[in-house]
Design a protein around this motif. Structure first.
Motif, PDB file in Angstrom:
ATOM      1  N   GLU A 173       0.695  -1.464  -0.228  1.00  0.00           N
ATOM      2  CA  GLU A 173       0.157  -0.127   0.100  1.00  0.00           C
ATOM      3  C   GLU A 173       0.687   0.497   0.041  1.00  0.00           C
ATOM      4  OE1 GLU A 173      -3.875  -0.024   1.946  1.00  0.00           O
ATOM      5  OE2 GLU A 173      -3.429  -1.690   2.799  1.00  0.00           O
ATOM      6  N   SER A 174       1.841   1.590   0.535  1.00  0.00           N
ATOM      7  CA  SER A 174       2.804   1.997   0.664  1.00  0.00           C
ATOM      8  C   SER A 174       3.321   2.771  -0.633  1.00  0.00           C
ATOM      9  CB  SER A 174       4.375   2.355   1.868  1.00  0.00           C
ATOM     10  OG  SER A 174       5.113   0.629   0.708  1.00  0.00           O
ATOM     11  N   HIS A 175       3.424   2.094  -1.518  1.00  0.00           N
ATOM     12  CA  HIS A 175       3.142   2.271  -2.780  1.00  0.00           C
ATOM     13  C   HIS A 175       2.898   1.728  -3.878  1.00  0.00           C
ATOM     14  CE1 HIS A 175       6.985   2.124  -0.732  1.00  0.00           C
ATOM     15  NE2 HIS A 175       8.568   2.746  -2.094  1.00  0.00           N
ATOM     16  N   ASP A 176       1.056   1.849  -3.914  1.00  0.00           N
ATOM     17  CA  ASP A 176       0.479   1.221  -4.232  1.00  0.00           C
ATOM     18  C   ASP A 176      -0.022   0.619  -5.279  1.00  0.00           C
ATOM     19  OD1 ASP A 176      -1.511   2.813  -3.424  1.00  0.00           O
ATOM     20  OD2 ASP A 176      -0.481   4.852  -4.292  1.00  0.00           O
ATOM     21  N   LEU A 177       1.066  -0.725  -5.313  1.00  0.00           N
ATOM     22  CA  LEU A 177       1.307  -1.272  -6.360  1.00  0.00           C
ATOM     23  C   LEU A 177       0.546  -3.112  -5.393  1.00  0.00           C
ATOM     24  CD1 LEU A 177       6.056  -1.704  -5.913  1.00  0.00           C
ATOM     25  CD2 LEU A 177       3.608  -0.565  -7.913  1.00  0.00           C
ATOM     26  N   LEU A 178       0.300  -3.931  -6.617  1.00  0.00           N
ATOM     27  CA  LEU A 178      -0.376  -4.916  -6.338  1.00  0.00           C
ATOM     28  C   LEU A 178       0.224  -6.321  -6.717  1.00  0.00           C
ATOM     29  CD1 LEU A 178      -2.746  -6.983  -6.190  1.00  0.00           C
ATOM     30  CD2 LEU A 178      -3.174  -6.666  -8.185  1.00  0.00           C
TER      31      LEU A 178
ATOM     32  N   VAL B 108       5.270 -14.059 -10.651  1.00  0.00           N
ATOM     33  CA  VAL B 108       4.700 -12.809 -10.494  1.00  0.00           C
ATOM     34  C   VAL B 108       4.671 -11.974 -11.032  1.00  0.00           C
ATOM     35  CG1 VAL B 108       5.454 -11.743  -7.896  1.00  0.00           C
ATOM     36  CG2 VAL B 108       5.607 -13.849  -7.981  1.00  0.00           C
ATOM     37  N   PHE B 109       3.175 -10.720 -11.188  1.00  0.00           N
ATOM     38  CA  PHE B 109       3.341  -9.673 -11.987  1.00  0.00           C
ATOM     39  C   PHE B 109       3.226  -8.694 -10.688  1.00  0.00           C
ATOM     40  CE2 PHE B 109       2.414 -13.480 -15.063  1.00  0.00           C
ATOM     41  CZ  PHE B 109       1.927 -12.396 -16.164  1.00  0.00           C
ATOM     42  N   VAL B 110       2.870  -7.033 -11.052  1.00  0.00           N
ATOM     43  CA  VAL B 110       3.370  -6.530 -10.071  1.00  0.00           C
ATOM     44  C   VAL B 110       2.269  -5.560 -11.363  1.00  0.00           C
ATOM     45  CG1 VAL B 110       4.726  -4.912  -9.134  1.00  0.00           C
ATOM     46  CG2 VAL B 110       5.891  -6.747  -9.292  1.00  0.00           C
ATOM     47  N   PHE B 111       1.503  -4.804 -10.904  1.00  0.00           N
ATOM     48  CA  PHE B 111       0.520  -3.897 -11.288  1.00  0.00           C
ATOM     49  C   PHE B 111       1.101  -2.693 -10.004  1.00  0.00           C
ATOM     50  CE2 PHE B 111      -0.943  -7.891 -12.299  1.00  0.00           C
ATOM     51  CZ  PHE B 111      -1.032  -7.823 -14.128  1.00  0.00           C
ATOM     52  N   ASP B 112       0.381  -1.370 -10.600  1.00  0.00           N
ATOM     53  CA  ASP B 112       0.053  -0.731  -9.654  1.00  0.00           C
ATOM     54  C   ASP B 112      -1.985  -0.567  -9.356  1.00  0.00           C
ATOM     55  OD1 ASP B 112      -1.165   0.850 -11.822  1.00  0.00           O
ATOM     56  OD2 ASP B 112      -0.136   2.380 -12.094  1.00  0.00           O
ATOM     57  N   LEU B 113      -1.631   0.101  -8.772  1.00  0.00           N
ATOM     58  CA  LEU B 113      -3.294   0.217  -8.126  1.00  0.00           C
ATOM     59  C   LEU B 113      -4.711   0.086  -9.121  1.00  0.00           C
ATOM     60  CD1 LEU B 113      -3.592   0.377  -3.864  1.00  0.00           C
ATOM     61  CD2 LEU B 113      -3.818  -1.754  -5.522  1.00  0.00           C
ATOM     62  N   ASP B 114      -3.577   1.340 -10.057  1.00  0.00           N
ATOM     63  CA  ASP B 114      -4.278   1.725 -11.554  1.00  0.00           C
ATOM     64  C   ASP B 114      -4.425   0.852 -12.349  1.00  0.00           C
ATOM     65  OD1 ASP B 114      -5.077   4.463 -10.119  1.00  0.00           O
ATOM     66  OD2 ASP B 114      -2.984   5.467 -11.165  1.00  0.00           O
TER      67      ASP B 114
END
Length: 726
Positions: A616-621, A631-637
């Motif tokens: 949450e501190s970097h808005d990453l999923l 492992v996939f990394v997305f932002d919350l947008d």
């Protein structure tokens, strides 16, 4: 409340940065609600990682933009403007545009936040770019009230000439009219609402919180007063205890001195008695020596110089005398041995006993003190927790000298322990065992053994789980196909059982089952815990969906949005939003607290999303894809950032990645379903190390507990295994 504040309600200190001690310059608010200059925070951040609030020392996770990403304290800016305007109303204050060239300040521009003279005010109203700015005249500036007039208008970062008048509920962002046409058009992904409507709801919520604060403040104030009373008694109590201690040990010292004098007197008397006896013995022996010496001399003179007549006359007499002396039984032994002081009580023994010579009586009831022995791992710092408890059964503080700890290796040699008080009445006993096996931990409070001491501490190697919870079955404490695991609000482990269709709660320290409750859904899968302690459960198959349960296990709500056709991994966010992974739909769903869709993430990239974690501190999923071994990394947008991993058995490679979690530093912990390896990656996806390999269990969900253990739900092993992380 701000609108009611006047210039008399705040002083210069209220507008002063606690770091630089000057008026705030671009004030920024930390999550703990303390405000500082932007520049001060930027300098502070260069000296300290991670950043801590300079006032309350709360750790702060800065957003990706750094200090720039922190919210501006516009209320402070308004007050600064108000203070500047009040000063500008005073005679002789120059215009801030012409710098006094045309006259004193006569008005204040709220939009520009500057003082203007009459000429500059007139010019300000003629220029097209500033003609609509709100100006506060001098007579209003002179009033003591009117803070509400000094509120700078907020403009859109993207559309500089547009004022922020809408709030996108989906994105939780302030937007302008142009944004609602371009980037935040009303529809499936965005829901812009007029600011006033949203602000009113927020005000009502905050007003309710304010009503809750007052009773709490009174309760805290009463507690402070009670503490003050106790503090007032602290020094007198110390003085009385000190006086009693000195008197007690003075008496003991007098007893020791008296005993010393008694023994010294005995030594003197014994010396005198022995001296007289030895003197008498000496005189007796000397008397015998004189008689024998005299007889020897007479006999020798008779033999050497006497005539025959003389020999015959005295010979018989001399013979009789000498024979008598030689035949006489004389005790030539003194019968005396050297006397010495004997330690009836050794100094070492007395040293041990001296520890019981008096003590400090506090509220601590040693019989009620408790020790929790945490699982231990060879070569890593391990802890046990002591709680000192009073007679009422509540944690109670005491001094460090009252607590003693001692740990023994299996061989019997001592292992160094460290003692640290964490908070009121709770002590952390830490140690680093170098060998495996059964160790002994002795814990004493005021020289008394705590119940259960010495405790058995079994030290395991790193690859062996420090604690295994459950076995196959449907009874209490038994598990059947566990899939998801979470930490509840009380720090206990909440486990989803797919076959038993229930959630079972276990004590994270002992592994004992505390309670369980049934859940719905054909195939329950994962569990998350909301900030308020409620559970979120997902299930797939028939009757799929996401469900809220109370802490007591009562079903509160069920969510089946149209976008959801398969619910697997789930995580809850601080603001109430949640993210659900859907394997069949090949995407992740960002949902509002009521279960309605905000946006779909990962469509077109994901093949079989399984478990998820949110930074949450970097808005990453972050989401594991069991089919793609990545492992996939997305932002919350919803924007794709990067992915890492590939199929294989080497370091950093995956064999069906399943559970995923994060540590406090943002490192990513992933477990493989197929080979059981638990691997750690940096925030950028670079491999760091392998923690352990889960053998024979087919691990699904994992989590990192608050005290540093990785809990793994072993699907085919029908158990939860805990491994030490650091």
């Amino acid at each position: 409340m701000a609108s009611k504040m006047s210039s008399d309600d705040f002083d210069d200190q209220f507008l002063t940065c606690p770091v630089c001690m000057l008026h705030f310059r671009d004030p920024r608010v930390l999550p703990c609600l303390h405000t500082f200059c932007k520049g001060c925070l930027e300098e502070w951040a260069t000296k300290q990682q991670p950043l801590e609030c300079p006032t309350c020392r709360t750790q702060v996770n800065l957003p990706d933009q750094g200090v720039d990403g922190l919210r501006t304290n516009f209320y402070i800016n308004n007050l600064l403007d108000f203070a500047a305007a009040k000063k500008g109303a005073e005679p002789g204050v120059p215009c801030q545009v012409c710098e006094g060239g045309r006259g004193d300040a006569k008005s204040w521009c709220i939009d520009c936040a500057v003082l203007l003279c009459e000429s500059c005010t007139a010019m300000h109203r003629k220029i097209p770019a500033t003609r609509d700015h709100e100006l506060v005249p001098q007579e209003v500036m002179k009033e003591k009230k009117g803070v509400e007039r000094f509120q700078r208008k907020r403009h859109c970062q993207k559309h500089k000439n547009q004022e922020l008048v809408f709030y996108c509920e989906t994105c939780k962002a302030l937007v302008c009219t142009a944004c609602t046409v371009i980037d935040h058009r009303p529809g499936k992904d965005h829901n812009p609402v007029e600011i006033a409507t949203v602000a009113q709801k927020k005000k009502e919520t905050l007003q309710e919180l304010l009503q809750e604060i007052d009773p709490r403040l009174k309760e805290i104030q009463v507690s402070i007063e009670e503490v003050d009373k106790k503090m007032s008694k602290l020094v007198p109590s110390k003085d009385a205890a000190t006086k009693q201690t000195k008197a007690y040990f003075h008496q003991l010292a007098e007893l020791l001195q008296k005993r010393e004098q008694e023994i010294l007197s005995q030594i003197d008397e014994q010396c005198q008695v022995d001296g007289k006896a030895l003197q008498t013995k000496k005189e007796e022996i000397e008397f015998e020596l004189a008689g024998l010496t005299s007889a020897q001399t007479f006999c020798q003179q008779a033999v050497e110089h006497g005539s025959d007549v003389h020999i015959l006359e005295v010979g018989n007499q001399v013979q009789t005398r000498v024979e008598t002396l030689l035949a006489k039984q004389v005790d030539l032994e003194s019968n005396w041995s050297e006397f010495q002081f004997i330690e009836n009580t050794t100094v070492t023994f007395f040293d041990e006993k001296a520890k019981n010579l008096g003590g400090l009586k506090t509220a601590v009831d040693v019989s009620k003190c408790k020790v929790v022995v945490k699982p231990a791992v060879q070569g890593l710092q391990c802890v046990s927790v002591l709680t000192t408890i009073n007679k009422e059964g509540r944690p109670c503080v005491t001094n460090s000298k009252a607590v003693t700890t001692n740990m023994k290796y299996p061989s019997g040699t001592s292992l160094t322990t460290q003692l640290q008080m964490k908070h009121g009445g709770v002590w952390e006993i830490s140690y680093v065992p170098k060998v495996t096996g059964s160790h002994k931990l002795e814990v004493k409070v005021y020289s008394q053994q705590v119940g259960g001491s010495p405790f058995d501490v079994t030290v395991q190697s790193r690859d062996i789980p420090v604690l295994t919870i459950g076995k196959e079955g449907s009874g209490v404490g038994e598990l059947k196909d566990p899939t998801g695991v979470a930490v509840d609000k009380d720090g206990n482990l909440a486990v989803v059982e797919q076959v038993n269709k229930r959630v079972q709660i276990f004590d994270a320290n002992t592994g004992h089952s505390l309670k369980y409750f049934p859940i719905e859904g054909e195939y329950p899968f994962d569990i998350a815990v909301k900030r308020n302690g409620q559970f979120i459960l997902t299930s797939w198959g028939e009757n799929y969906g996401a469900r809220y349960y109370s802490q007591e296990g009562e079903r509160l709500n069920t969510f089946k949005p149209d976008c959801m056709i398969h619910a697997l991994g789930v995580t809850a966010m601080e603001d109430g939003r949640m993210v659900v992974a859907g394997g069949t739909q090949k995407s992740c769903l960002l949902l509002k607290p009521d279960g309605s869709l905000i946006r779909e993430i990962g469509m077109g990239l994901l093949q079989n999303p399984c478990f998820i974690a949110v930074n949450e501190s970097h808005d990453l999923l972050l989401v594991t894809d069991n089919r793609l071994h990545k492992v996939f990394v997305f932002d919350l947008d919803g924007e794709f950032k990067f992915s890492f991993g590939e199929e294989g058995q080497g370091e950093g490679q995956f064999q069906g990645p399943s559970g995923i979690t994060l540590d406090q530093a943002g490192n990513i912990i992933v477990v493989n379903y197929d080979d059981g390896r638990v691997q750690v990656f940096g925030p950028d996806g670079m491999y760091i190390r392998t923690v352990a390999t889960v053998k024979g269990g087919k691990p699904y969900g994992i989590l990192l507990t608050h005290d540093g253990y990785i809990a793994v739900a072993c699907y085919e092993g029908h158990c939860i295994k805990l491994y030490r992380y650091n």
